[in-house]
Design an enzyme around this catalytic site. Structure first.
Site, PDB file in Angstrom:
ATOM      1  N   THR A  33     -34.354 -15.664   0.782  1.00 17.36           N
ATOM      2  CA  THR A  33     -33.969 -14.253   0.810  1.00 17.36           C
ATOM      3  C   THR A  33     -32.841 -13.944  -0.174  1.00 17.36           C
ATOM      4  OG1 THR A  33     -34.568 -14.121   3.144  1.00 17.36           O
ATOM      5  CG2 THR A  33     -33.100 -12.415   2.309  1.00 17.36           C
ATOM      6  N   CYS A  80     -39.166 -17.760  10.073  1.00  9.91           N
ATOM      7  CA  CYS A  80     -39.608 -17.752   8.670  1.00  9.91           C
ATOM      8  C   CYS A  80     -38.556 -18.338   7.746  1.00  9.91           C
ATOM      9  CB  CYS A  80     -39.973 -16.335   8.220  1.00  9.91           C
ATOM     10  SG  CYS A  80     -41.698 -15.893   8.542  1.00  9.91           S
ATOM     11  N   PHE A  81     -37.413 -18.747   8.280  1.00 11.56           N
ATOM     12  CA  PHE A  81     -36.411 -19.521   7.545  1.00 11.56           C
ATOM     13  C   PHE A  81     -35.876 -18.780   6.325  1.00 11.56           C
ATOM     14  CE2 PHE A  81     -40.157 -21.967   8.913  1.00 11.56           C
ATOM     15  CZ  PHE A  81     -39.648 -22.438  10.110  1.00 11.56           C
ATOM     16  N   CYS A  82     -35.724 -17.467   6.450  1.00 10.98           N
ATOM     17  CA  CYS A  82     -35.228 -16.642   5.343  1.00 10.98           C
ATOM     18  C   CYS A  82     -36.077 -16.832   4.095  1.00 10.98           C
ATOM     19  CB  CYS A  82     -33.759 -16.950   5.039  1.00 10.98           C
ATOM     20  SG  CYS A  82     -32.632 -16.557   6.382  1.00 10.98           S
ATOM     21  N   ASN A  83     -37.378 -16.929   4.283  1.00 10.74           N
ATOM     22  CA  ASN A  83     -38.299 -17.117   3.155  1.00 10.74           C
ATOM     23  C   ASN A  83     -39.593 -16.374   3.476  1.00 10.74           C
ATOM     24  OD1 ASN A  83     -39.976 -18.047   1.068  1.00 10.74           O
ATOM     25  ND2 ASN A  83     -38.964 -20.035   1.028  1.00 10.74           N
TER      26      ASN A  83
END
EC number: 2.8.1.9
Length: 870
Positions: free
Chosen positions: A136, A405-408
């Site tokens: 992100t 979503c793991f900042c992705n």
């Protein structure tokens, strides 16, 4: 806290269970298996010991001064800069180190300082390109580019791979229009490692993200990659490399760096200057001369110099414990490859896979794959099980994973098949990044990720595989595979036995589909044999406690009996997360049952303790005497202690948090603090919500509620009351009995099972889970709005009589409720007149009103409610 210590070299399928020379403690709660090293790795005890000794023996002053202590700080910081560059195989001649607050701050710095050229009559302008498989913080750079009218272009990995094969014409040396391309060396979502050769190819024009005249510069997001791999900047000379040191060392956090190639440094633009960055300036005139070096120009203010000094000890520990990054790369990749091979080979008896792995590689080499495995768990019909449920189950086995979503978002969309329209739809349904809304209309919103670090062991990998097998592979007869003894996360498998069991499973699952069909029963029997071979034992059963309580006798109803809905039990929980106080008649206040969750126990930092962190809280028994206006607190081995019910708020007001809400509280004194600290074995305090503080419930307007209706809360998480139905408990009890190996004795008596759900109001019912169809209820003249189901957490696994954990209740409830672990419903006052005494009593009739078009047991997956059982 217990130290986790790796032993000497041993024989195993991986050659050794830990890094060569790793004989130091990694501090973890006893038995915890930590599998989120991509999020933040762990730090060794030796690093903290060495750093603390350094601080005790030396005085480090502000480096902007000229004193002896300040000069020591300056020189030490400069030495650390050299150490960082040496770690990445480069020198100050080629690169400069700018300390930042982390990778995100480094990326923001590049976005703001890059020499963007806005489009105009004489120029088409700069371009900002980024790989869609980016964090992100990389994607967020486009907002800065947008502010100067520079377009941003997302580039798919497939497009870069095709461009790499296709090649491109050499760039025009006469066109100096600057463009920036950003990509991760390693995807933090899937662990995919993208070619470092892209750096030189893009810079030279051999491979272009998009066709455009000009000069391409490359930002390599190395935060995930460098945690377990060596990055050679003498070969792959990216223009910008942002990193976060906690990914490498675990400590310190909040410190990163931007490595800038010196050829790029003169082009960077500075729009702000702070302390230490100015060579000279005037306060009354627009005159400012920046310092000469790029680090001094961009490190505004005083850097976190003690944290920088801690890096020196991080490098020392890493090298002495592991022998270098090459060893770490091989060790972590081998663990990931081993786990991936076993995990991808697990099959249900019908041949269906147990997990769906999201990867761009087959884990053949550390050149293309990092030590990250991303997946979703499936049921035997191929339906995805929500990641929040998997996370909760893993916690019961003391296994720590990462979910979401793991900042992705880009990688999440690509691997899970989530369209842009679906992302917007999920947002409208209430899902935001970082929450636990894992399924919407059956579509996953994220996944589960495990990742390995240099201190990870073979036992960690085996404990995780053992957890997946134990929770997913269950015989068709309903007989549960024996679980680990509560609290033993790993009870690690014997290495040879575990390797043989997994290898046997993998070899069986490599057979042809026809062979899989013929050998289902043999595979199943072998799995059970393998689980028996590793020494798993059933949990110790709680003693059968079947004696009726006074309230059960007073109600005169059998467990789950048919007839009018009647209150059979009333409980309040004066101290949040401590034992229940059962009553037959009790007054109500404007926040619920009088004194329900009016107090809570906090740690030395003022953070609320719950049974999730401290299960022994359930052994603390509060009793309220309304006549004497005291609360008596008891616990085994302790003398009873009294706490007055009156406020007596002489102590200063302190702030705490409950379910993200800030609340005003006051400390109940040193005497009760000492009592609690002695019993729990840790410093803690008893605090009470301030009487003049009002905490309002989140607005959930329903039938009969107006906009100006404001429900107030005590220290509960979300609602004033929690109600459960005995028929629902009875159905769960029967399901647990059906899973019991003996089939004779109930694993949990009804009263013990009820106590795990920590409800205020227990009713008899005509059918299981009918309460989820209710819109409101009336009890005498009192009306309550049903504000939704209670989404349960791991606390229902704690035996309220012993404080021992057992995952069977949560697992069975998870199976029976079809992936949403709802049990019980929240109640809120519709209206309440406190001018006359109001009470709830055992034996009172409950009159429910059904929802319009009520059907089915389970509510939409997008309705996420936090558990109030603490």
């Amino acid at each position: 806290m217990a130290g986790k210590v790796c032993g000497a070299l041993t024989s195993s399928p991986l050659g050794s269970t830990c890094m060569p020379g790793l004989h130091t403690s990694i501090f973890l709660t006893a038995g915890t298996v930590y599998l989120d090293h991509a999020g933040a790795t762990l730090f060794p005890q030796s690093q903290l010991t060495s750093f603390t000794r350094d601080l005790m023996e030396n005085v480090y002053g502000n480096p902007h001064s000229q004193s002896i202590s300040s000069k020591l700080t300056h020189d030490t910081v400069e030495q650390v800069r050299y150490r960082i560059l040496a770690h990445f195989h480069t020198s100050p001649e080629d690169y400069s180190v700018i300390f930042t607050a982390g990778t995100t701050a480094a990326l923001k710095l590049v976005a703001e300082a890059f020499p963007w050229v806005s489009p105009g009559q004489e120029s088409s302008g700069s371009l900002f390109c980024y790989l869609t498989d980016s964090h992100t913080s990389v994607v967020g750079m486009r907002m800065v580019a947008k502010s100067v009218n520079v377009p941003s272009i997302p580039v798919r990995p497939e497009d870069m791979w095709s461009a790499e094969k296709r090649g491109a014409a050499a760039r025009d040396p006469d066109c100096q229009l600057p463009h920036l391309f950003c990509y991760p060396a390693q995807s933090n979502f899937s662990g995919t490692r993208y070619p470092l050769s892209w750096i030189g190819e893009v810079q030279s024009g051999q491979t272009c993200p998009v066709s455009a005249p000009g000069q391409w510069f490359v930002l390599l997001d190395a935060a995930s990659y460098v945690s377990t791999s060596s990055l050679d900047l003498s070969v792959h000379q990216a223009d910008f490399i942002p990193i976060s040191f906690y990914k490498i060392f675990g400590f310190p956090t909040g410190l990163g760096a931007l490595l800038v190639h010196n050829r790029m440094a003169p082009l960077l633009r500075k729009t702000y200057f702070g302390g230490g960055t100015a060579a000279a300036y005037l306060a009354g005139e627009d005159f400012y001369i920046p310092r000469q070096s790029v680090a001094e120009r961009f490190e505004d203010g005083t850097i976190s110099f003690l944290d920088v000094i801690a890096l020196k000890h991080g490098f020392d520990a890493l090298e002495s414990l592991t022998g270098g990054m090459e060893n770490i790369t091989q060790h972590t990749f081998t663990l990931a490859q081993y786990t991936y091979t076993a995990l991808s080979s697990l099959r249900y008896p019908n041949g269906a896979p147990v997990v769906r792995i999201y990867s761009d590689s087959d884990f053949s080499s550390p050149e293309v794959q990092g030590p990250i495995i991303n997946f979703n768990v499936l049921d035997d019909n191929g339906t995805i099980i929500g990641y929040s449920q998997v996370d909760k189950m893993a916690s019961l086995y003391n296994i720590q994973v990462r979910t979401g979503c793991f900042c992705n978002t880009g990688a999440c969309q690509r691997h899970l098949g989530i369209s842009d329209e679906m992302v917007k739809k999920h947002l409208q349904a209430g899902h935001v990044c970082g929450d636990d809304v894992d399924l919407i209309d059956g579509q996953p919103t994220g996944s589960v990720r495990i990742s390995f670090g240099y201190m990870s062991t073979l036992e960690d990998a085996q404990a995780f595989l053992r957890f997946i097998i134990a929770t997913r592979l269950r015989p068709s007869s309903g007989q549960a595979i024996p679980q680990a003894t509560p609290g033993e996360a790993g009870a690690p498998l014997a290495e040879s036995e575990a390797h043989n069991a997994v290898t046997a499973t993998m070899s069986r699952c490599r057979a042809s589909p026809q062979e899989d069909t013929r050998t289902d029963s043999r595979v199943w029997n072998d799995l059970l044999t393998a689980m028996d071979a590793v020494g798993l034992r059933p949990p110790v059963l709680a003693a059968n406690r079947t004696q009726q309580t006074p309230s059960e006798k007073a109600a005169g109803v059998l467990n789950g009996g048919v007839g009018p809905h009647v209150i059979t039990n009333l409980y309040l929980y004066p101290i949040k997360s401590c034992a229940a106080f059962e009553v037959t008649r009790w007054p109500i206040g404007n926040q619920g049952l009088l004194y329900d969750r009016s107090w809570m126990v906090v740690n030395h930092n003022g953070i609320c303790l719950s049974q999730k962190q401290e299960p022994r809280l359930c052994l603390i028994q509060p009793f309220i005497d309304l006549q004497q206006r005291i609360m008596v607190i008891k616990a085994k081995g302790m003398d009873p202690i009294e706490v007055p019910l009156e406020n007596g708020e002489q102590a200063p007001i302190c702030q705490s948090k409950v379910c993200a809400d800030r609340v005003n509280t006051y400390d109940c004194g040193e005497k009760i603090s000492s009592w609690l600290s002695k019993f729990l074995g840790r410093p803690c305090h008893l605090i009470r919500q301030s009487s003049n503080f009002q905490r309002n419930a989140k607005k959930k307007h329903g039938k009969g509620q107006s906009d100006d209706t404001t429900a107030t809360l005590s220290l509960v998480n979300e609602a004033q009351y929690l109600l459960i139905n005995r028929s629902s408990v009875l159905e769960l009890q029967q399901q647990l009995n059906a899973s019991d190996e003996n089939g004779k004795e109930a694993m949990l008596p009804m009263k013990d099972l009820i106590s795990r759900f920590r409800a205020n109001i227990i009713t008899n019912g005509t059918s299981a889970f009918e309460e989820e169809k209710w819109d409101e209820i009336s009890i005498g003249s009192l009306r309550f709005q049903v504000s939704g189901p209670c989404h349960r957490c791991q606390m229902i696994c704690i035996d309220q009589q012993t404080g021992q954990r057992n995952q069977d209740v949560f697992q069975k409830l998870s199976e029976s409720r079809q992936r949403k672990v709802n049990f019980g419903v929240y109640l809120m006052h519709v209206s309440l007149d406190l001018s006359s005494p109001r009470c709830l009593s055992v034996g009172s009739q409950v009159l429910p009103v059904l929802k319009e078009n009520a059907s089915g047991h389970d509510l939409p997956a997008s309705e996420a409610h936090q558990d109030v059982i603490s």
